[in-house]
Design a protein around this motif. Structure first.
Motif, mmCIF file in Angstrom:
data_model
loop_
_atom_site.group_PDB
_atom_site.id
_atom_site.type_symbol
_atom_site.label_atom_id
_atom_site.label_comp_id
_atom_site.label_asym_id
_atom_site.label_seq_id
_atom_site.Cartn_x
_atom_site.Cartn_y
_atom_site.Cartn_z
ATOM 1 N N LYS A 57 0.840 -1.417 0.136
ATOM 2 C CA LYS A 57 -0.138 -0.154 0.048
ATOM 3 C C LYS A 57 0.958 1.234 -0.069
ATOM 4 N N LEU A 58 1.946 1.205 0.705
ATOM 5 C CA LEU A 58 2.627 2.362 0.838
ATOM 6 C C LEU A 58 3.758 2.591 -0.374
ATOM 7 N N VAL A 59 3.860 1.481 -0.978
ATOM 8 C CA VAL A 59 4.374 1.498 -2.222
ATOM 9 C C VAL A 59 3.736 2.092 -3.490
ATOM 10 N N ALA A 60 2.410 1.658 -3.318
ATOM 11 C CA ALA A 60 1.600 2.442 -4.413
ATOM 12 C C ALA A 60 1.321 3.747 -3.903
ATOM 13 N N LYS A 61 1.419 4.238 -2.617
ATOM 14 C CA LYS A 61 1.265 5.787 -2.647
ATOM 15 C C LYS A 61 2.495 6.430 -2.712
ATOM 16 N N GLY A 62 3.646 5.844 -3.307
ATOM 17 C CA GLY A 62 4.731 6.483 -3.561
ATOM 18 C C GLY A 62 5.564 6.782 -2.286
ATOM 19 N N MET A 63 5.480 6.255 -1.170
ATOM 20 C CA MET A 63 6.222 6.449 -0.077
ATOM 21 C C MET A 63 7.303 5.497 0.210
ATOM 22 N N LEU A 64 7.276 4.424 -0.312
ATOM 23 C CA LEU A 64 8.224 3.419 -0.137
ATOM 24 C C LEU A 64 8.719 2.848 -1.492
ATOM 25 N N VAL A 65 9.866 2.426 -1.712
ATOM 26 C CA VAL A 65 10.327 1.901 -2.910
ATOM 27 C C VAL A 65 10.953 0.668 -2.692
ATOM 28 N N THR A 66 10.376 -0.170 -3.429
ATOM 29 C CA THR A 66 11.025 -1.652 -3.130
ATOM 30 C C THR A 66 11.897 -1.892 -4.598
ATOM 31 N N ARG A 67 13.217 -2.305 -4.165
ATOM 32 C CA ARG A 67 14.167 -2.646 -5.200
ATOM 33 C C ARG A 67 14.743 -4.112 -4.892
ATOM 34 N N HIS A 68 14.964 -4.852 -6.196
ATOM 35 C CA HIS A 68 15.109 -6.133 -6.158
ATOM 36 C C HIS A 68 16.680 -6.244 -5.605
ATOM 37 N N GLY A 69 16.478 -7.076 -4.430
ATOM 38 C CA GLY A 69 17.666 -7.162 -3.908
ATOM 39 C C GLY A 69 18.328 -6.361 -2.840
ATOM 40 N N GLY A 70 17.530 -5.135 -2.973
ATOM 41 C CA GLY A 70 17.837 -3.939 -2.079
ATOM 42 C C GLY A 70 16.890 -3.656 -1.067
ATOM 43 N N GLY A 71 16.194 -4.373 -0.600
ATOM 44 C CA GLY A 71 14.938 -4.147 0.451
ATOM 45 C C GLY A 71 14.016 -3.127 -0.267
ATOM 46 N N THR A 72 13.502 -2.667 1.146
ATOM 47 C CA THR A 72 12.464 -1.581 0.840
ATOM 48 C C THR A 72 12.924 -0.351 1.644
ATOM 49 N N THR A 73 12.903 0.818 0.914
ATOM 50 C CA THR A 73 13.236 2.159 1.487
ATOM 51 C C THR A 73 12.306 2.960 1.421
ATOM 52 N N VAL A 74 12.324 4.097 2.213
ATOM 53 C CA VAL A 74 11.786 5.447 2.082
ATOM 54 C C VAL A 74 12.244 6.047 0.847
ATOM 55 N N THR A 75 11.278 6.498 -0.252
ATOM 56 C CA THR A 75 11.461 6.957 -1.196
ATOM 57 C C THR A 75 12.278 8.567 -1.108
ATOM 58 N N ASP A 76 13.145 8.893 -1.787
ATOM 59 C CA ASP A 76 14.025 9.807 -1.599
ATOM 60 C C ASP A 76 13.389 11.298 -2.381
ATOM 61 N N ARG A 77 12.299 10.671 -3.170
ATOM 62 C CA ARG A 77 11.608 11.683 -4.167
ATOM 63 C C ARG A 77 10.350 12.160 -3.596
ATOM 64 N N LEU A 78 10.067 12.098 -2.014
ATOM 65 C CA LEU A 78 8.976 12.637 -1.601
ATOM 66 C C LEU A 78 8.547 14.094 -1.735
ATOM 67 N N ASP A 79 9.848 14.844 -1.995
ATOM 68 C CA ASP A 79 9.331 16.363 -2.070
ATOM 69 C C ASP A 79 9.772 16.647 -3.598
ATOM 70 N N ALA A 80 10.284 15.834 -4.444
ATOM 71 C CA ALA A 80 10.173 16.049 -5.782
ATOM 72 C C ALA A 80 9.055 16.923 -6.803
ATOM 73 N N PRO A 81 7.889 16.401 -6.399
ATOM 74 C CA PRO A 81 7.057 17.321 -7.143
ATOM 75 C C PRO A 81 6.837 18.832 -6.849
ATOM 76 N N PHE A 82 7.171 18.916 -5.440
ATOM 77 C CA PHE A 82 7.325 20.183 -5.112
ATOM 78 C C PHE A 82 8.476 21.004 -5.600
ATOM 79 N N VAL A 83 9.698 20.645 -5.171
ATOM 80 C CA VAL A 83 11.001 21.323 -5.017
ATOM 81 C C VAL A 83 11.492 21.494 -6.507
ATOM 82 N N ASP A 84 11.430 20.337 -7.406
ATOM 83 C CA ASP A 84 11.995 20.288 -8.568
ATOM 84 C C ASP A 84 11.560 21.522 -9.654
ATOM 85 N N PRO A 85 10.363 21.554 -9.750
ATOM 86 C CA PRO A 85 9.894 22.779 -10.979
ATOM 87 C C PRO A 85 9.998 24.132 -10.156
#
Length: 254
Positions: A57-85
């Motif tokens: 559910k949290l992956v679907a919300k974009g809050m977590l990212v699951t990488r093969h062999g790398g476990g599940t991490t908190v996304t480092d793009r939480l603020d990207a939609p606001f900050v980048d543009p």
């Protein structure tokens, strides 16, 4: 298809809510790896299947990212939609240094006051570690570490305010604040007297929070902001003089 019992759904939602709260509170930061399914199942006292569904559910919300062999991490793009543009739009604006300073005066002033009122023992411990890192860095010539430690110190204060918006707004603007701090410290490092003043200001802010003195903390941040404003003006004058001298040299060139 097997139907999930309502109690199971509630358990999954409770895990989702708890992990969301940990992310919002800064206990889990962008890039942090979350505990294993087995560890989470033990902590929550529920099945690994329920943990797996909560993570999905949290992956679907974009809050977590699951990488093969790398476990599940908190996304480092939480603020990207606001900050980048936003950052790309204003990064070259001539008034950005002044505007960032004005914004930091408002945000930091409220953050330190609330931190002095609300900081828990754990917050105080984290703040002590952040200040120790900053103070140690200022005693070296490692400018990059000074910049990182300065930004981290102010972010730790924001989190100790226990205001979700302050904590995440500060985090979201780290790219802008990082550049702002970088420019200021580069200018100050060549003047030992001013460098020592800046170092002392951080200590004053930290001690006011540690001693639970909100008014003094706010006053200390205002003094710090006024000092940085003075540095910005002097830096701009120095740059103007440098460009003026360069134009004279170029105009006299054969």
């Amino acid at each position: 298809m097997n139907r999930i019992q309502p109690s199971a759904i509630r358990l999954v939602d409770s895990v989702v809510t708890e992990l969301e709260n940990q992310i919002l509170d800064g206990a889990l930061r962008p890039g942090d790896r979350i505990p294993s399914e087995r560890k989470l199942a033990e902590d929550f006292g529920i099945s690994r299947q329920s943990i797996r569904e909560a993570i999905q559910k949290l992956v679907a919300k974009g809050m977590l990212v699951t990488r093969h062999g790398g476990g599940t991490t908190v996304t480092d793009r939480l603020d990207a939609p606001f900050v980048d543009p936003w950052y790309d739009l204003v990064k070259d604006h001539p008034m950005l240094p002044r505007d960032v300073l004005e914004f930091r005066e408002m945000l930091d002033g409220q953050a330190v006051q609330l931190a002095a009122e609300r900081a828990t023992d754990l917050d105080i411990e984290r703040l002590n570690q952040a200040f120790t890192r900053l103070d140690t860095a200022f005693g070296t010539n490692d400018l990059d570490e000074c910049i990182e430690a300065d930004v981290a110190f102010h972010q730790t204060i924001a989190e100790a305010s226990h205001n979700v918006l302050i904590g995440h707004l500060t985090s979201s603007l780290l790219r802008v604040i990082h550049d702002h701090v970088s420019n200021n410290l580069k200018h100050l490092q060549s003047t030992p007297k001013e460098w020592a003043r800046l170092r002392k200001q951080h200590r004053t802010i930290w001690m006011a929070i540690k001693d639970k003195k909100p008014t003094q903390a706010n006053i200390a941040v205002k003094a710090h902001s006024e000092f940085v404003r003075e540095i910005l003006v002097n830096s701009a004058l120095d740059e103007s003089r440098r460009l003026s001298a360069l134009r004279r040299v170029n105009s006299n060139a054969p």
